[in-house]
Design a protein around this motif. Sequence first.
Motif, PDB file in Angstrom:
ATOM      1  N   CYS A  51       0.843  -1.199   0.000  1.00 26.92           N
ATOM      2  CA  CYS A  51       0.000   0.000   0.000  1.00 26.92           C
ATOM      3  C   CYS A  51       0.879   1.249   0.000  1.00 26.92           C
ATOM      4  N   TYR A  52       0.270   2.376  -0.360  1.00 26.06           N
ATOM      5  CA  TYR A  52       0.951   3.668  -0.260  1.00 26.06           C
ATOM      6  C   TYR A  52       0.333   4.416   0.912  1.00 26.06           C
ATOM      7  N   VAL A  53       1.171   4.820   1.850  1.00 24.85           N
ATOM      8  CA  VAL A  53       0.672   5.491   3.047  1.00 24.85           C
ATOM      9  C   VAL A  53       0.684   7.001   2.803  1.00 24.85           C
ATOM     10  N   ASP A  54      -0.448   7.624   3.096  1.00 22.50           N
ATOM     11  CA  ASP A  54      -0.545   9.074   2.902  1.00 22.50           C
ATOM     12  C   ASP A  54       0.594   9.778   3.667  1.00 22.50           C
ATOM     13  N   ASP A  55       1.222  10.730   2.990  1.00 20.37           N
ATOM     14  CA  ASP A  55       2.431  11.361   3.531  1.00 20.37           C
ATOM     15  C   ASP A  55       2.285  11.889   4.960  1.00 20.37           C
ATOM     16  N   ALA A  56       1.085  12.360   5.291  1.00 22.39           N
ATOM     17  CA  ALA A  56       0.882  12.955   6.617  1.00 22.39           C
ATOM     18  C   ALA A  56       1.148  11.944   7.742  1.00 22.39           C
ATOM     19  N   TRP A  57       1.022  10.660   7.447  1.00 22.59           N
ATOM     20  CA  TRP A  57       1.182   9.641   8.506  1.00 22.59           C
ATOM     21  C   TRP A  57       2.523   8.917   8.458  1.00 22.59           C
ATOM     22  N   LEU A  58       3.240   9.124   7.371  1.00 17.72           N
ATOM     23  CA  LEU A  58       4.477   8.340   7.152  1.00 17.72           C
ATOM     24  C   LEU A  58       5.424   8.368   8.354  1.00 17.72           C
ATOM     25  N   ALA A  59       5.627   9.560   8.893  1.00 24.85           N
ATOM     26  CA  ALA A  59       6.610   9.709   9.969  1.00 24.85           C
ATOM     27  C   ALA A  59       6.172   9.005  11.252  1.00 24.85           C
ATOM     28  N   LYS A  60       4.859   8.742  11.372  1.00 23.69           N
ATOM     29  CA  LYS A  60       4.361   8.119  12.611  1.00 23.69           C
ATOM     30  C   LYS A  60       4.448   6.597  12.589  1.00 23.69           C
ATOM     31  N   LEU A  61       4.785   6.041  11.435  1.00 24.87           N
ATOM     32  CA  LEU A  61       4.782   4.576  11.307  1.00 24.87           C
ATOM     33  C   LEU A  61       5.992   3.974  12.011  1.00 24.87           C
ATOM     34  N   PRO A  62       5.827   2.721  12.481  1.00 28.69           N
ATOM     35  CA  PRO A  62       6.999   2.032  13.019  1.00 28.69           C
ATOM     36  C   PRO A  62       8.019   1.847  11.902  1.00 28.69           C
ATOM     37  N   SER A  77       2.947  -3.570  -8.268  1.00 25.34           N
ATOM     38  CA  SER A  77       2.897  -2.173  -8.707  1.00 25.34           C
ATOM     39  C   SER A  77       4.172  -1.471  -8.225  1.00 25.34           C
ATOM     40  N   GLU A  78       4.464  -0.370  -8.888  1.00 25.80           N
ATOM     41  CA  GLU A  78       5.698   0.375  -8.613  1.00 25.80           C
ATOM     42  C   GLU A  78       5.907   0.673  -7.116  1.00 25.80           C
ATOM     43  N   ARG A  79       7.134   0.474  -6.639  1.00 30.23           N
ATOM     44  CA  ARG A  79       7.473   0.894  -5.285  1.00 30.23           C
ATOM     45  C   ARG A  79       7.752   2.387  -5.270  1.00 30.23           C
ATOM     46  N   LYS A  80       7.140   3.073  -4.290  1.00 27.88           N
ATOM     47  CA  LYS A  80       7.367   4.517  -4.153  1.00 27.88           C
ATOM     48  C   LYS A  80       7.912   4.800  -2.761  1.00 27.88           C
ATOM     49  N   PRO A  81       8.355   6.044  -2.524  1.00 25.34           N
ATOM     50  CA  PRO A  81       8.926   6.345  -1.189  1.00 25.34           C
ATOM     51  C   PRO A  81       7.931   6.073  -0.054  1.00 25.34           C
ATOM     52  N   ASN A  82       6.616   6.155  -0.339  1.00 27.12           N
ATOM     53  CA  ASN A  82       5.637   5.914   0.727  1.00 27.12           C
ATOM     54  C   ASN A  82       5.055   4.499   0.678  1.00 27.12           C
ATOM     55  N   SER A  83       5.744   3.596   0.016  1.00 28.18           N
ATOM     56  CA  SER A  83       5.280   2.199  -0.032  1.00 28.18           C
ATOM     57  C   SER A  83       5.533   1.497   1.297  1.00 28.18           C
ATOM     58  N   GLU A  94      -2.307   6.341  17.892  1.00 26.12           N
ATOM     59  CA  GLU A  94      -1.378   7.241  17.181  1.00 26.12           C
ATOM     60  C   GLU A  94      -1.747   7.404  15.710  1.00 26.12           C
ATOM     61  N   LEU A  95      -2.192   6.302  15.105  1.00 30.16           N
ATOM     62  CA  LEU A  95      -2.450   6.295  13.663  1.00 30.16           C
ATOM     63  C   LEU A  95      -3.922   6.527  13.335  1.00 30.16           C
ATOM     64  N   ASP A  96      -4.715   6.930  14.340  1.00 29.56           N
ATOM     65  CA  ASP A  96      -6.142   7.160  14.128  1.00 29.56           C
ATOM     66  C   ASP A  96      -6.353   8.120  12.952  1.00 29.56           C
ATOM     67  N   GLY A  97      -7.157   7.696  11.969  1.00 29.00           N
ATOM     68  CA  GLY A  97      -7.444   8.552  10.813  1.00 29.00           C
ATOM     69  C   GLY A  97      -6.518   8.316   9.634  1.00 29.00           C
ATOM     70  N   ILE A  98      -5.597   7.390   9.755  1.00 33.93           N
ATOM     71  CA  ILE A  98      -4.589   7.139   8.705  1.00 33.93           C
ATOM     72  C   ILE A  98      -5.259   6.895   7.347  1.00 33.93           C
ATOM     73  N   VAL A  99      -4.628   7.385   6.281  1.00 28.74           N
ATOM     74  CA  VAL A  99      -5.152   7.211   4.927  1.00 28.74           C
ATOM     75  C   VAL A  99      -4.216   6.292   4.151  1.00 28.74           C
ATOM     76  N   ILE A 100      -4.790   5.216   3.599  1.00 28.00           N
ATOM     77  CA  ILE A 100      -4.032   4.181   2.897  1.00 28.00           C
ATOM     78  C   ILE A 100      -4.487   4.148   1.446  1.00 28.00           C
ATOM     79  N   HIS A 101      -3.575   4.320   0.515  1.00 23.96           N
ATOM     80  CA  HIS A 101      -3.930   4.238  -0.906  1.00 23.96           C
ATOM     81  C   HIS A 101      -3.540   2.877  -1.453  1.00 23.96           C
ATOM     82  N   MET A 102      -4.481   2.270  -2.179  1.00 25.61           N
ATOM     83  CA  MET A 102      -4.209   0.947  -2.731  1.00 25.61           C
ATOM     84  C   MET A 102      -3.535   1.068  -4.095  1.00 25.61           C
ATOM     85  N   PRO A 103      -2.606   0.157  -4.376  1.00 22.53           N
ATOM     86  CA  PRO A 103      -1.940   0.191  -5.686  1.00 22.53           C
ATOM     87  C   PRO A 103      -2.850  -0.388  -6.761  1.00 22.53           C
TER      88      PRO A 103
END
Lengths: 107, 386
Positions: A51-62, A77-83, A94-103
Amino acid sequence: MPTVNYVSFDGQSTQLELAEGMTIMQGAVMNGVEGIEGECSGSCACATCHCYVDDAWLAKLPEMSENEDEMLDDTASERKPNSRLSCQIKATAELDGIVIHMPEEQE
Amino acid sequence: MFRFNPYSPEIDADPFPAYATLRAEYPCFWSEDAEMWVLSRHKDIVMALNDWETFSSAKGNLVNELPGRAGSTLGTTDPPRHDRLRALIQKAVTKRALAHLMAPAQSVAQKHLEALKGRDQFDFVAEFSSKYTVDLIVYLFDLPPADLEIVRDKAVMMVQTDPVTRQKGPEHLAAYEWMREYAANLVQERKKNPGEDLLSQFILSEIDGDKLKDEEILLTVTTLIMAGIESLSGFMTMLIKNITDHPEVREALVANPDLIPDAIEESLRFNTSAQRFRRCVMKETTLHGQTMKPGDFVILAYGSGNRDEEVFPNADVYDLSRKPKGHLGFGGGVHACLGTAIARLACKVAVEELLKAFPNLSKVDQELRWMPSTNFRSPLELQVKA
Ligand code: HEM
Ligand code: FES
């Protein structure tokens, strides 16, 4: 219970409340959200939960493990920096509201 | 008083009514017969699998553990050691890495089906699934030629439990010893003459510059042979049981072999051969009003979670169009099955070839004899009509 927003490749969004500790992959497959497969049942061994994680949450991920990093080189599908692999991310307050984009594809 | 006795032949034969009671009335149940807790709801099992720090595998994952295995195999260590061990093998068994197995699998299947040509009826276990899986695992791991029937018999024997004494009996332990010896010879031989095969790579691996421990190598190789042969042939037998129990499913697969993977996934959900595994509680945990103490063992009843209506509507129906995701047929989390891609490929090829050779395959009325096991469930024999 933390909320997770799943956004499909064509832009449709599904909001789910997941029990704390449930993974983003499990949330999708147990609730019929299309776009995430989870073929290896969450053992970080198939990359079909990409999945691609919305940039706003990236820094909060383990931090990602070496295994996850290597598996991400094997996505359909292509690997991106937020993959990320969604079986390696648990729903937490901590991750409440996280937005996940599907490839576009997983296989 | 409700009991749940995983040693009883009734549970070997049909655990599903007891699972339904467990899920509905006793979701966190202390089984006096097993002297373990039992978790049976999908969500509770998933939560336990996600939390290996509380539900540890390092004290063993078989309900009746084999001596010496705890702490020394992939399935019986916790992260971080587990993850390092697993990473050594993982890359060789992904779907992509296994493409080379397709053609050999087809020819092995064809060879054993050829031998059945002209027969009206045969035992699918003895005459197909055992032979096919042993040949395939021998090929994959490049095992030394031995009496292959013996390797298979020992793999099947070592996972069983004596229903009367509720322990591994002498015959089960002897089978385990035999397999350890077989693996030990193999390890010695590969150390001297390493090949390109998966086991050679594993045997010669290092973690942070240290060679793996001898016991770790030996027991992981033993487990790989056991899982490769027993789990695979047991599951394949359940898959064919489902296909012959449901003639409309068989017809659909003959008409459109692209549906075979759907039949495999639904079988992994509906009645997987890997019914139950265990964990050990590390931190006091209260669930559904019951308190599990550190040191207590817990059975995770995957076969029950797979029938949980919360996740799978009409769970007691085998539905080819279900395409279930998130089933527990391979467990889940860090310890989910290493062999998922091997198993899916092997089963797909087997069913394709079998239905080409026997498009009218059907069931025979029979009283099935089930393997006595607290973990696994499959019939010892499955007669089918050509
Ligand atoms: C359809 C056939 C199979 C089924 C249903 C199956 C099922 C399972 C299940 C449920 C587990 C989880 C155990 C636990 O929770 O403690 C597991 C683990 C494992 N399986 Fe399989 N298995 C199959 C085939 C195979 C094959 C072909 C291999 C290897 C060649 C294999 C190797 C393993 C290993 C090494 C583990 C331990 C993984 C770990 O702890 O990281 N399995 N299997
Ligand atoms: S489910 Fe296979 S890597 Fe995430």
